[in-house]
Write a protein that holds these residues in place. Structure first.
Motif, mmCIF file in Angstrom:
data_model
loop_
_atom_site.group_PDB
_atom_site.id
_atom_site.type_symbol
_atom_site.label_atom_id
_atom_site.label_comp_id
_atom_site.label_asym_id
_atom_site.label_seq_id
_atom_site.Cartn_x
_atom_site.Cartn_y
_atom_site.Cartn_z
ATOM 1 N N LEU A 91 51.362 44.494 34.306
ATOM 2 C CA LEU A 91 52.377 43.920 33.431
ATOM 3 C C LEU A 91 51.654 43.136 32.342
ATOM 4 C CD1 LEU A 91 54.799 42.460 36.133
ATOM 5 C CD2 LEU A 91 55.019 44.621 34.919
ATOM 6 N N GLU A 92 51.871 43.523 31.102
ATOM 7 C CA GLU A 92 51.363 42.785 29.950
ATOM 8 C C GLU A 92 52.568 42.180 29.263
ATOM 9 O OE1 GLU A 92 49.337 45.653 27.580
ATOM 10 O OE2 GLU A 92 47.557 45.641 28.844
ATOM 11 N N TYR A 93 52.590 40.870 29.114
ATOM 12 C CA TYR A 93 53.782 40.225 28.569
ATOM 13 C C TYR A 93 53.432 38.967 27.818
ATOM 14 C CZ TYR A 93 53.263 37.205 32.658
ATOM 15 O OH TYR A 93 52.781 36.335 33.594
ATOM 16 N N SER A 94 54.388 38.547 26.986
ATOM 17 C CA SER A 94 54.277 37.265 26.295
ATOM 18 C C SER A 94 55.679 36.669 26.205
ATOM 19 C CB SER A 94 53.661 37.427 24.908
ATOM 20 O OG SER A 94 54.507 38.202 24.098
ATOM 21 N N LEU A 95 55.739 35.391 26.008
ATOM 22 C CA LEU A 95 56.994 34.658 25.921
ATOM 23 C C LEU A 95 57.252 34.324 24.457
ATOM 24 C CD1 LEU A 95 59.080 33.523 27.937
ATOM 25 C CD2 LEU A 95 57.860 31.366 27.826
ATOM 26 N N LYS A 96 58.464 34.643 23.985
ATOM 27 C CA LYS A 96 58.823 34.379 22.585
ATOM 28 C C LYS A 96 60.049 33.479 22.532
ATOM 29 C CE LYS A 96 58.857 38.850 21.478
ATOM 30 N NZ LYS A 96 59.153 40.020 20.679
ATOM 31 N N ASP A 97 60.054 32.607 21.560
ATOM 32 C CA ASP A 97 61.188 31.738 21.296
ATOM 33 C C ASP A 97 62.260 32.558 20.585
ATOM 34 O OD1 ASP A 97 62.915 29.680 20.692
ATOM 35 O OD2 ASP A 97 61.671 28.885 19.072
ATOM 36 N N GLU A 98 63.454 32.652 21.158
ATOM 37 C CA GLU A 98 64.528 33.436 20.550
ATOM 38 C C GLU A 98 65.286 32.673 19.471
ATOM 39 O OE1 GLU A 98 67.123 34.938 23.585
ATOM 40 O OE2 GLU A 98 66.082 36.844 23.545
ATOM 41 N N VAL A 99 65.342 31.366 19.564
ATOM 42 C CA VAL A 99 66.147 30.577 18.638
ATOM 43 C C VAL A 99 65.501 30.506 17.264
ATOM 44 C CG1 VAL A 99 67.180 28.323 18.214
ATOM 45 C CG2 VAL A 99 67.110 29.234 20.534
ATOM 46 N N LEU A 100 64.293 29.996 17.199
ATOM 47 C CA LEU A 100 63.618 29.830 15.918
ATOM 48 C C LEU A 100 62.624 30.943 15.624
ATOM 49 C CD1 LEU A 100 62.953 26.004 16.112
ATOM 50 C CD2 LEU A 100 64.810 27.167 14.918
ATOM 51 N N GLY A 101 62.208 31.666 16.669
ATOM 52 C CA GLY A 101 61.245 32.737 16.482
ATOM 53 C C GLY A 101 59.860 32.252 16.132
ATOM 54 N N MET A 102 59.590 30.990 16.349
ATOM 55 C CA MET A 102 58.306 30.424 15.949
ATOM 56 C C MET A 102 57.292 30.390 17.086
ATOM 57 S SD MET A 102 59.612 27.343 13.536
ATOM 58 C CE MET A 102 58.036 26.966 12.813
ATOM 59 N N PHE A 103 57.752 30.303 18.293
ATOM 60 C CA PHE A 103 56.847 30.133 19.431
ATOM 61 C C PHE A 103 56.540 31.483 20.069
ATOM 62 C CE2 PHE A 103 56.476 29.695 24.064
ATOM 63 C CZ PHE A 103 55.279 29.001 24.121
ATOM 64 N N ASN A 104 55.265 31.804 20.158
ATOM 65 C CA ASN A 104 54.796 32.983 20.884
ATOM 66 C C ASN A 104 53.663 32.555 21.796
ATOM 67 O OD1 ASN A 104 56.471 34.969 19.883
ATOM 68 N ND2 ASN A 104 55.084 35.492 18.204
ATOM 69 N N SER A 105 53.744 32.916 23.053
ATOM 70 C CA SER A 105 52.657 32.584 23.972
ATOM 71 C C SER A 105 51.555 33.629 23.853
ATOM 72 C CB SER A 105 53.172 32.534 25.411
ATOM 73 O OG SER A 105 53.449 33.837 25.879
ATOM 74 N N ASP A 106 50.421 33.326 24.436
ATOM 75 C CA ASP A 106 49.333 34.297 24.498
ATOM 76 C C ASP A 106 49.754 35.475 25.370
ATOM 77 O OD1 ASP A 106 47.700 32.675 22.975
ATOM 78 O OD2 ASP A 106 46.841 31.669 24.739
ATOM 79 N N LEU A 107 49.113 36.594 25.171
ATOM 80 C CA LEU A 107 49.362 37.763 25.997
ATOM 81 C C LEU A 107 48.840 37.491 27.398
ATOM 82 C CD1 LEU A 107 50.377 40.716 26.010
ATOM 83 C CD2 LEU A 107 48.001 41.379 25.608
ATOM 84 N N LYS A 108 49.685 37.742 28.393
ATOM 85 C CA LYS A 108 49.317 37.517 29.790
ATOM 86 C C LYS A 108 49.345 38.848 30.511
ATOM 87 C CE LYS A 108 51.083 32.971 29.415
ATOM 88 N NZ LYS A 108 52.082 32.017 29.696
ATOM 89 N N VAL A 109 48.495 38.985 31.501
ATOM 90 C CA VAL A 109 48.384 40.228 32.256
ATOM 91 C C VAL A 109 48.485 39.914 33.740
ATOM 92 C CG1 VAL A 109 46.916 42.210 32.786
ATOM 93 C CG2 VAL A 109 46.906 41.250 30.487
ATOM 94 N N LEU A 110 49.331 40.672 34.435
ATOM 95 C CA LEU A 110 49.467 40.554 35.886
ATOM 96 C C LEU A 110 49.282 41.938 36.480
ATOM 97 C CD1 LEU A 110 50.215 39.011 38.496
ATOM 98 C CD2 LEU A 110 52.599 39.565 37.986
ATOM 99 N N LYS A 111 48.305 42.056 37.389
ATOM 100 C CA LYS A 111 48.085 43.315 38.102
ATOM 101 C C LYS A 111 48.677 43.171 39.500
ATOM 102 C CE LYS A 111 43.980 45.241 35.991
ATOM 103 N NZ LYS A 111 42.660 45.810 36.259
ATOM 104 N N ILE A 112 49.581 44.083 39.820
ATOM 105 C CA ILE A 112 50.219 44.085 41.141
ATOM 106 C C ILE A 112 49.695 45.298 41.900
ATOM 107 C CG2 ILE A 112 52.392 44.194 42.404
ATOM 108 C CD1 ILE A 112 53.752 43.070 39.890
ATOM 109 N N PRO A 113 48.976 45.090 43.002
ATOM 110 C CA PRO A 113 48.476 46.231 43.771
ATOM 111 C C PRO A 113 49.637 47.013 44.403
ATOM 112 C CG PRO A 113 47.736 44.152 44.734
ATOM 113 C CD PRO A 113 48.559 43.814 43.552
ATOM 114 N N LEU A 114 49.466 48.322 44.506
ATOM 115 C CA LEU A 114 50.536 49.163 45.045
ATOM 116 C C LEU A 114 50.913 48.789 46.472
ATOM 117 C CD1 LEU A 114 49.588 52.697 43.677
ATOM 118 C CD2 LEU A 114 51.244 51.080 42.776
ATOM 119 N N HIS A 115 49.940 48.331 47.262
ATOM 120 C CA HIS A 115 50.263 47.981 48.652
ATOM 121 C C HIS A 115 51.115 46.715 48.750
ATOM 122 C CE1 HIS A 115 47.271 44.727 48.977
ATOM 123 N NE2 HIS A 115 46.502 45.500 48.230
#
Length: 165
Positions: free
Chosen positions: A30-54
């Motif tokens: 999962l590659e994701y970032s958090l964005k501010d919907e109201v003002l559109g000014m805030f963006n977080s850094d890109l974050k990565v989460l690896k989930i093993p299949l097991h």
């Protein structure tokens, strides 16, 4: 395969998590970032989460009128920051209606990989069990007398030793 994902129920509707879900050999990434919907000014850094299949129990795609849901059921909770919303043992993403077919394809592919992974783990466990059984040595009583190097001069000692085993 890549699937665009979103979670917009973050922080009382003030922010939206958006990103991509990618399938790798032994992980969901999962590659994701958090964005501010109201003002559109805030963006977080890109974050990565690896989930093993097991760590995945099941994956479900729910169809709704205008969108869909991609739900991942986990048997272990990953370490993550507060931006990724995990409720109980599920991670739920919204997907656009036009992405439902791709989501179904990703789900089918992942279910197959998860099943193959479980089967491989069972086979490995079975092979480890067989390896443990190989550690035992078995031979018959007649082979026992051939295997030991007792002198013929002490016949009584040899007979007593053979009867103990």
């Amino acid at each position: 395969m890549v699937l665009p994902i979103r979670q917009d129920d973050q922080y009382m509707g003030m922010a939206e998590l958006s990103g991509l879900l990618r399938v790798e050999k032994e992980h969901i990434v999962l590659e994701y970032s958090l964005k501010d919907e109201v003002l559109g000014m805030f963006n977080s850094d890109l974050k990565v989460l690896k989930i093993p299949l097991h760590s995945i129990d099941d994956i479900i795609v729910k169809k709704k009128w205008f969108s869909g849901r991609f739900i991942i059921y986990l048997n272990r909770l990953p370490k993550t920051d507060k931006s990724l919303h995990i409720k109980e043992n599920t991670i739920t993403f919204k997907i656009k209606k036009k992405e439902l077919e791709r989501a179904e394809s990703v789900r089918s592919s992942l279910r197959l990989r998860i099943s193959e992974d479980k089967l491989q783990r069972l086979e490995d466990e079975d092979n480890q069990q067989k390896d443990k059984e190989i550690d035992f040595e078995f031979y018959s009583k007649s082979e026992s007398s051939r295997r030991t190097d007792y002198s013929d001069g002490d016949g009584l000692k040899n007979m007593l030793r053979d009867s103990d085993t």
